[in-house]
Design a protein around this motif. Structure first.
Motif, PDB file in Angstrom:
ATOM      1  N   VAL A 130      -4.616  44.840 -21.709  1.00 40.82           N
ATOM      2  CA  VAL A 130      -5.117  46.176 -21.373  1.00 40.82           C
ATOM      3  C   VAL A 130      -5.962  46.182 -20.104  1.00 40.82           C
ATOM      4  CG1 VAL A 130      -5.093  46.830 -23.801  1.00 40.82           C
ATOM      5  CG2 VAL A 130      -7.231  46.016 -22.796  1.00 40.82           C
ATOM      6  N   MET A 131      -6.361  45.015 -19.624  1.00 43.50           N
ATOM      7  CA  MET A 131      -7.180  44.953 -18.416  1.00 43.50           C
ATOM      8  C   MET A 131      -6.441  44.301 -17.258  1.00 43.50           C
ATOM      9  SD  MET A 131     -11.020  44.386 -19.964  1.00 43.50           S
ATOM     10  CE  MET A 131     -11.775  45.288 -18.590  1.00 43.50           C
ATOM     11  N   GLY A 132      -5.107  44.438 -17.262  1.00 42.14           N
ATOM     12  CA  GLY A 132      -4.292  44.087 -16.090  1.00 42.14           C
ATOM     13  C   GLY A 132      -4.201  42.620 -15.782  1.00 42.14           C
ATOM     14  N   GLY A 133      -4.118  41.780 -16.809  1.00 44.45           N
ATOM     15  CA  GLY A 133      -4.134  40.340 -16.595  1.00 44.45           C
ATOM     16  C   GLY A 133      -3.059  39.813 -15.673  1.00 44.45           C
ATOM     17  N   ASP A 134      -1.898  40.467 -15.652  1.00 44.52           N
ATOM     18  CA  ASP A 134      -0.817  39.986 -14.777  1.00 44.52           C
ATOM     19  C   ASP A 134      -1.184  40.071 -13.303  1.00 44.52           C
ATOM     20  OD1 ASP A 134       0.797  39.391 -16.916  1.00 44.52           O
ATOM     21  OD2 ASP A 134       1.927  41.269 -16.842  1.00 44.52           O
ATOM     22  N   ASP A 135      -2.178  40.911 -12.972  1.00 50.66           N
ATOM     23  CA  ASP A 135      -2.588  41.071 -11.572  1.00 50.66           C
ATOM     24  C   ASP A 135      -3.941  40.430 -11.273  1.00 50.66           C
ATOM     25  OD1 ASP A 135      -0.295  42.605 -10.879  1.00 50.66           O
ATOM     26  OD2 ASP A 135      -1.193  44.360 -11.820  1.00 50.66           O
ATOM     27  N   TRP A 136      -4.501  39.685 -12.210  1.00 51.37           N
ATOM     28  CA  TRP A 136      -5.774  39.015 -11.939  1.00 51.37           C
ATOM     29  C   TRP A 136      -5.604  37.984 -10.830  1.00 51.37           C
ATOM     30  CZ3 TRP A 136      -7.819  37.678 -17.547  1.00 51.37           C
ATOM     31  CH2 TRP A 136      -8.130  38.873 -18.199  1.00 51.37           C
ATOM     32  N   LEU A 167     -15.420  37.066 -15.646  1.00 48.05           N
ATOM     33  CA  LEU A 167     -14.268  37.524 -14.874  1.00 48.05           C
ATOM     34  C   LEU A 167     -14.709  38.358 -13.676  1.00 48.05           C
ATOM     35  CD1 LEU A 167     -11.976  38.562 -17.882  1.00 48.05           C
ATOM     36  CD2 LEU A 167     -11.827  36.470 -16.519  1.00 48.05           C
ATOM     37  N   ASN A 168     -15.849  38.021 -13.102  1.00 50.12           N
ATOM     38  CA  ASN A 168     -16.353  38.757 -11.949  1.00 50.12           C
ATOM     39  C   ASN A 168     -15.385  38.683 -10.773  1.00 50.12           C
ATOM     40  OD1 ASN A 168     -18.697  39.409 -13.321  1.00 50.12           O
ATOM     41  ND2 ASN A 168     -19.876  37.719 -12.462  1.00 50.12           N
ATOM     42  N   VAL A 172      -9.911  42.709 -12.235  1.00 47.19           N
ATOM     43  CA  VAL A 172      -9.780  43.185 -13.609  1.00 47.19           C
ATOM     44  C   VAL A 172      -9.789  44.707 -13.604  1.00 47.19           C
ATOM     45  CG1 VAL A 172     -10.821  43.183 -15.907  1.00 47.19           C
ATOM     46  CG2 VAL A 172     -10.898  41.111 -14.506  1.00 47.19           C
ATOM     47  N   THR A 173      -8.836  45.323 -14.300  1.00 48.86           N
ATOM     48  CA  THR A 173      -8.729  46.780 -14.336  1.00 48.86           C
ATOM     49  C   THR A 173      -8.613  47.254 -15.783  1.00 48.86           C
ATOM     50  OG1 THR A 173      -6.326  46.670 -14.127  1.00 48.86           O
ATOM     51  CG2 THR A 173      -7.589  46.848 -12.087  1.00 48.86           C
ATOM     52  N   GLY A 174      -8.668  48.573 -15.954  1.00 49.34           N
ATOM     53  CA  GLY A 174      -8.469  49.142 -17.282  1.00 49.34           C
ATOM     54  C   GLY A 174      -9.751  49.205 -18.084  1.00 49.34           C
ATOM     55  N   SER A 175      -9.620  49.690 -19.311  1.00 53.63           N
ATOM     56  CA  SER A 175     -10.775  49.897 -20.182  1.00 53.63           C
ATOM     57  C   SER A 175     -11.064  48.655 -21.013  1.00 53.63           C
ATOM     58  CB  SER A 175     -10.515  51.079 -21.124  1.00 53.63           C
ATOM     59  OG  SER A 175     -10.308  52.268 -20.395  1.00 53.63           O
ATOM     60  N   MET A 176     -12.345  48.455 -21.292  1.00 53.72           N
ATOM     61  CA  MET A 176     -12.740  47.364 -22.157  1.00 53.72           C
ATOM     62  C   MET A 176     -12.326  47.683 -23.594  1.00 53.72           C
ATOM     63  SD  MET A 176     -16.567  46.432 -20.792  1.00 53.72           S
ATOM     64  CE  MET A 176     -17.048  48.155 -20.579  1.00 53.72           C
ATOM     65  N   LEU A 192     -18.498  42.081 -13.339  1.00 51.58           N
ATOM     66  CA  LEU A 192     -18.861  42.756 -12.090  1.00 51.58           C
ATOM     67  C   LEU A 192     -17.740  42.666 -11.063  1.00 51.58           C
ATOM     68  CD1 LEU A 192     -22.590  42.000 -11.226  1.00 51.58           C
ATOM     69  CD2 LEU A 192     -21.563  44.200 -11.792  1.00 51.58           C
ATOM     70  N   GLY A 193     -17.754  43.619 -10.130  1.00 53.22           N
ATOM     71  CA  GLY A 193     -16.855  43.563  -8.987  1.00 53.22           C
ATOM     72  C   GLY A 193     -15.409  43.852  -9.326  1.00 53.22           C
ATOM     73  N   ASN A 194     -15.146  44.633 -10.341  1.00 50.13           N
ATOM     74  CA  ASN A 194     -13.786  44.999 -10.724  1.00 50.13           C
ATOM     75  C   ASN A 194     -13.756  46.560 -10.882  1.00 50.13           C
ATOM     76  OD1 ASN A 194     -12.647  42.171 -11.329  1.00 50.13           O
ATOM     77  ND2 ASN A 194     -14.411  42.175 -12.655  1.00 50.13           N
ATOM     78  N   PRO A 195     -12.602  47.115 -10.739  1.00 49.18           N
ATOM     79  CA  PRO A 195     -12.433  48.564 -11.009  1.00 49.18           C
ATOM     80  C   PRO A 195     -12.214  48.855 -12.485  1.00 49.18           C
ATOM     81  CG  PRO A 195     -10.415  47.716 -10.089  1.00 49.18           C
ATOM     82  CD  PRO A 195     -11.357  46.568 -10.115  1.00 49.18           C
ATOM     83  N   VAL A 196     -13.184  48.487 -13.338  1.00 48.28           N
ATOM     84  CA  VAL A 196     -13.115  48.735 -14.776  1.00 48.28           C
ATOM     85  C   VAL A 196     -13.210  50.238 -15.016  1.00 48.28           C
ATOM     86  CG1 VAL A 196     -14.215  48.294 -17.003  1.00 48.28           C
ATOM     87  CG2 VAL A 196     -14.133  46.495 -15.255  1.00 48.28           C
TER      88      VAL A 196
END
Length: 364
Positions: A130-136, A167-168, A172-176, A192-196
């Motif tokens: 849900v937090m875009g792991g394929d694009d980390w 995971l600073n 990382v994207t998407g909702s927690m 920090l430093g992600n578009p959460v």
């Protein structure tokens, strides 16, 4: 031979049923004559963590309750995120949730429920999805069978419990996901430093072992959950550079071990809660660049260890309370507010003793 008067009912032979199946093979979904039900065993299953498995079996029965093993069965699953399903009914857990498995045969259907509990590996699987792991930027070993301490950004203790998730600046994207609150041994969370996006899950308040939490992102929205006040071992809380709204929950004052409270660069509104004055171990209070209003509560003067207080760039108003005299501040900023400093000698002498202080004007 004369009849005895007893009627004996006989079940059709297997050969007769097979012949009926072959004769009826061109009848579409009507299925073989006599097939009346499909049952799955077990009808419910609970898996504790990702990679746990359970094998489901489907039995087709005729009107007499006899099994019909020659009838083909087709399997499907309604939520492939929760679990994976093989062609022969083997279910493999992936992430927390509930999935419905279907078995179809001879135009009939049966369902089974599979629940995946929020084990550590399952929770991490969901975070990845849900937090875009394929694009980390770095995701080494995530969603593999490698031990968790070998996953990038994951630390564990000697027993394999996840203690840190860092995971600073990792795209990382998407909702927690709410399941983050199920990592019972987590002590340090850094995002920090992600578009959460989305809001802060109140379930994070279940993290009783956590000592440091640092999250932010311009798309993080919603209020600060008052449940965060349940994290009694927390020593540093940083929710910054976001669009977090609403008031500062007075429940944060329950964090008696907190040393750093950073809520700057958000859209927080309302007053500074006077309850914060009970935080006896607080060293840094950083509330700059919000929309906080009202006066500065004199109760902040009761924080014995406070070294840094930054409340600048807020529409706060009124004179600074004289109760602040005596605080061992080394840095104090209240510029870009409607606050003013009392002009009496005692207050001015206290201000002069602060090596870094910035304010707009003294009170008339």
């Amino acid at each position: 031979m004369r009849p005895t008067g007893r009627v004996v009912s006989r079940k059709p032979s297997t050969l007769a049923l097979l012949a009926a199946l072959l004769l009826g093979s061109g009848c579409g979904d009507a299925g073989p004559p006599g097939a009346t039900m499909v049952e799955i065993s077990p009808p419910q299953a609970v898996l504790q963590d990702a990679r746990d498995t359970v094998r489901l079996t489907a039995t087709v029965r005729d009107e007499y309750g006899e099994a019909m093993p020659w009838v083909p069965v087709t399997w499907s699953i309604r939520d492939s995120f929760v679990a994976q399903l093989s062609e022969d009914g083997l279910v493999t857990a992936e992430e927390p949730g509930e999935a419905v498995v279907e078995a179809r045969a001879a135009g009939l259907r049966a369902d089974a429920t599979v629940v995946v509990e929020p084990g550590q590996r399952a929770v991490l699987h969901k975070i990845y999805r849900v937090m875009g792991g394929d694009d980390w930027r770095v995701s080494t070993n995530w969603r593999t069978d490698a031990p968790l301490h070998a996953w990038a950004g994951v630390w564990t203790d000697s027993e394999g419990n996840v203690t840190k998730l860092a995971l600073n600046y990792n795209n990382v994207t998407g909702s927690m996901p709410a399941e983050l609150g199920s990592l019972e041994s987590l002590q340090n969370l850094q995002l920090l430093g992600n578009p959460v996006t989305g809001s802060i899950p109140p379930e994070l308040g279940n993290l009783e072992s956590i000592t440091e939490m640092t999250i932010g992102g311009r798309d993080l929205t919603g209020p600060i959950p008052p449940e965060l006040g349940n994290m009694r071992n927390l020593r540093a809380l940083s929710l910054t550079d976001s669009r977090v709204t609403g008031p500062i929950p007075p429940e944060l004052a329950n964090l008696r071990n907190l040393e750093f409270l950073g809520l700057f660069s958000n859209q927080l509104t309302g007053p500074i809660p006077p309850e914060l004055g009970t935080m006896e171990n607080l060293d840094v209070l950083w509330l700059s660049s919000n929309r906080l209003t009202g006066p500065v509560p004199g109760e902040l003067g009761n924080i014995p260890e406070l070294r840094v207080m930054r409340i600048d760039a807020n529409p706060l108003a009124g004179p600074l309370p004289r109760d602040l005299i005596g605080l061992p501040l080394r840095a104090f900023s209240w510029n870009n507010t409607d606050l003013c400093a009392p002009a009496d000698d005692a207050f001015q002498s206290w201000l002069d003793g602060i090596s870094q202080h910035e304010g707009d004007e003294d009170c008339d």
